[in-house]
Design a protein around this motif. Structure first.
Motif, PDB file in Angstrom:
ATOM      1  N   PRO A  34       0.976  -1.262   0.009  1.00  0.00           N
ATOM      2  CA  PRO A  34      -0.067   0.175  -0.081  1.00  0.00           C
ATOM      3  C   PRO A  34       1.123   1.298   0.036  1.00  0.00           C
ATOM      4  CG  PRO A  34      -0.112  -1.163   2.119  1.00  0.00           C
ATOM      5  CD  PRO A  34       0.747  -2.074   1.453  1.00  0.00           C
ATOM      6  N   VAL A  35       0.284   2.354  -0.652  1.00  0.00           N
ATOM      7  CA  VAL A  35       0.948   3.542  -0.721  1.00  0.00           C
ATOM      8  C   VAL A  35       1.184   4.046   0.917  1.00  0.00           C
ATOM      9  CG1 VAL A  35       1.086   5.899  -1.315  1.00  0.00           C
ATOM     10  CG2 VAL A  35       0.591   4.148  -3.234  1.00  0.00           C
ATOM     11  N   LYS A  36       2.330   4.408   1.259  1.00  0.00           N
ATOM     12  CA  LYS A  36       2.146   5.215   2.725  1.00  0.00           C
ATOM     13  C   LYS A  36       2.219   6.439   2.385  1.00  0.00           C
ATOM     14  CE  LYS A  36       5.114   5.405   6.728  1.00  0.00           C
ATOM     15  NZ  LYS A  36       6.586   5.125   7.390  1.00  0.00           N
ATOM     16  N   THR A  37       0.953   7.029   2.874  1.00  0.00           N
ATOM     17  CA  THR A  37       0.724   8.587   2.915  1.00  0.00           C
ATOM     18  C   THR A  37       1.230   9.213   4.146  1.00  0.00           C
ATOM     19  OG1 THR A  37      -1.477   8.557   3.501  1.00  0.00           O
ATOM     20  CG2 THR A  37      -0.993   8.477   1.129  1.00  0.00           C
ATOM     21  N   ALA A  85      12.137  11.648   4.686  1.00  0.00           N
ATOM     22  CA  ALA A  85      12.961  11.794   3.418  1.00  0.00           C
ATOM     23  C   ALA A  85      11.841  12.162   2.142  1.00  0.00           C
ATOM     24  CB  ALA A  85      13.646  10.483   2.551  1.00  0.00           C
ATOM     25  N   TYR A  86      10.764  12.007   2.356  1.00  0.00           N
ATOM     26  CA  TYR A  86       9.524  12.485   1.533  1.00  0.00           C
ATOM     27  C   TYR A  86       8.422  12.196   2.252  1.00  0.00           C
ATOM     28  CZ  TYR A  86       9.049   7.528   0.342  1.00  0.00           C
ATOM     29  OH  TYR A  86       8.880   6.135   0.494  1.00  0.00           O
ATOM     30  N   LEU A  87       7.323  13.147   1.722  1.00  0.00           N
ATOM     31  CA  LEU A  87       6.017  12.933   2.203  1.00  0.00           C
ATOM     32  C   LEU A  87       5.178  12.659   0.839  1.00  0.00           C
ATOM     33  CD1 LEU A  87       5.841  16.221   4.377  1.00  0.00           C
ATOM     34  CD2 LEU A  87       6.152  14.006   5.134  1.00  0.00           C
ATOM     35  N   VAL A  88       4.492  11.500   1.050  1.00  0.00           N
ATOM     36  CA  VAL A  88       3.402  11.241  -0.127  1.00  0.00           C
ATOM     37  C   VAL A  88       2.001  11.867   0.185  1.00  0.00           C
ATOM     38  CG1 VAL A  88       2.214   9.597  -1.594  1.00  0.00           C
ATOM     39  CG2 VAL A  88       4.709   9.235  -0.903  1.00  0.00           C
ATOM     40  N   GLN A  89       1.485  12.875  -0.614  1.00  0.00           N
ATOM     41  CA  GLN A  89       0.181  13.434  -0.459  1.00  0.00           C
ATOM     42  C   GLN A  89      -0.816  12.736  -1.389  1.00  0.00           C
ATOM     43  OE1 GLN A  89       0.154  17.614  -1.151  1.00  0.00           O
ATOM     44  NE2 GLN A  89      -1.600  17.721   0.009  1.00  0.00           N
ATOM     45  N   ARG A  90      -0.462  12.287  -2.516  1.00  0.00           N
ATOM     46  CA  ARG A  90      -1.321  11.453  -3.168  1.00  0.00           C
ATOM     47  C   ARG A  90      -0.352  11.062  -4.044  1.00  0.00           C
ATOM     48  NH1 ARG A  90      -4.304  15.617  -4.877  1.00  0.00           N
ATOM     49  NH2 ARG A  90      -2.826  16.129  -6.603  1.00  0.00           N
ATOM     50  N   GLY A  91      -0.418   9.500  -4.206  1.00  0.00           N
ATOM     51  CA  GLY A  91       0.331   8.557  -4.934  1.00  0.00           C
ATOM     52  C   GLY A  91      -0.142   7.496  -5.700  1.00  0.00           C
ATOM     53  N   PHE A  92       0.823   6.758  -6.500  1.00  0.00           N
ATOM     54  CA  PHE A  92       0.311   5.723  -7.264  1.00  0.00           C
ATOM     55  C   PHE A  92       0.941   4.458  -6.412  1.00  0.00           C
ATOM     56  CE2 PHE A  92       0.363   8.890 -10.888  1.00  0.00           C
ATOM     57  CZ  PHE A  92      -0.874   9.052 -10.876  1.00  0.00           C
ATOM     58  N   LYS A  93       0.409   3.206  -6.773  1.00  0.00           N
ATOM     59  CA  LYS A  93       0.933   2.130  -6.056  1.00  0.00           C
ATOM     60  C   LYS A  93       2.296   1.493  -6.678  1.00  0.00           C
ATOM     61  CE  LYS A  93      -3.541   0.636  -4.130  1.00  0.00           C
ATOM     62  NZ  LYS A  93      -4.611  -0.421  -4.381  1.00  0.00           N
ATOM     63  N   ASP A  94       2.518   1.877  -7.639  1.00  0.00           N
ATOM     64  CA  ASP A  94       3.626   1.340  -8.262  1.00  0.00           C
ATOM     65  C   ASP A  94       4.928   1.868  -7.592  1.00  0.00           C
ATOM     66  OD1 ASP A  94       3.568   3.800  -9.386  1.00  0.00           O
ATOM     67  OD2 ASP A  94       3.986   3.097 -11.601  1.00  0.00           O
ATOM     68  N   ALA A  95       5.272   2.862  -6.773  1.00  0.00           N
ATOM     69  CA  ALA A  95       6.326   3.648  -6.300  1.00  0.00           C
ATOM     70  C   ALA A  95       6.214   3.688  -4.719  1.00  0.00           C
ATOM     71  CB  ALA A  95       6.712   4.694  -6.859  1.00  0.00           C
ATOM     72  N   TYR A  96       7.251   4.110  -3.935  1.00  0.00           N
ATOM     73  CA  TYR A  96       7.192   4.282  -2.435  1.00  0.00           C
ATOM     74  C   TYR A  96       7.032   3.267  -1.814  1.00  0.00           C
ATOM     75  CZ  TYR A  96       6.405   8.429  -5.463  1.00  0.00           C
ATOM     76  OH  TYR A  96       6.552   9.352  -6.427  1.00  0.00           O
TER      77      TYR A  96
END
Length: 96
Positions: A34-37, A85-96
């Motif tokens: 899952p994308v970790k927001t 290192a980064y903050l995912v606000q809205r992401g896709f499932k193929d990275a992070y």
């Protein structure tokens, strides 16, 4: 020298293992995770359009991401121990 290089290149090309671009069978796909927001309090308010964001913990981030996603990457020269290192606000499932 050139003949030695050409001979080595020929041997290498004849003995090389075929390369596969899809290693998902061996390592799995990133999309299974899952994308970790980021926590909401660390992200800018809804509708924020700026390129840079200073989080409440005084870490500074720069906006990045592919079309349809928003990822905030840490500006290294402002980093301290409590910065992600980064903050995912809205992401896709193929990275992070």
């Amino acid at each position: 020298m050139l003949k030695t290089f050409a001979a080595a290149l020929t041997i290498l090309s004849l003995t090389a293992v075929p390369v596969s671009a899809d290693l998902s069978n061996k390592f799995g796909r990133a999309s299974k995770k899952p994308v970790k927001t980021a926590r909401a309090e660390m992200l800018p308010p809804p509708g924020y359009k700026g390129q840079w964001w200073t989080a409440p913990n005084r870490c500074e981030y720069s906006r990045a991401g592919r079309p349809g996603e928003t990822v905030w990457y840490l500006i290294i020269n402002t980093a301290h121990r409590k910065c992600d290192a980064y903050l995912v606000q809205r992401g896709f499932k193929d990275a992070y």
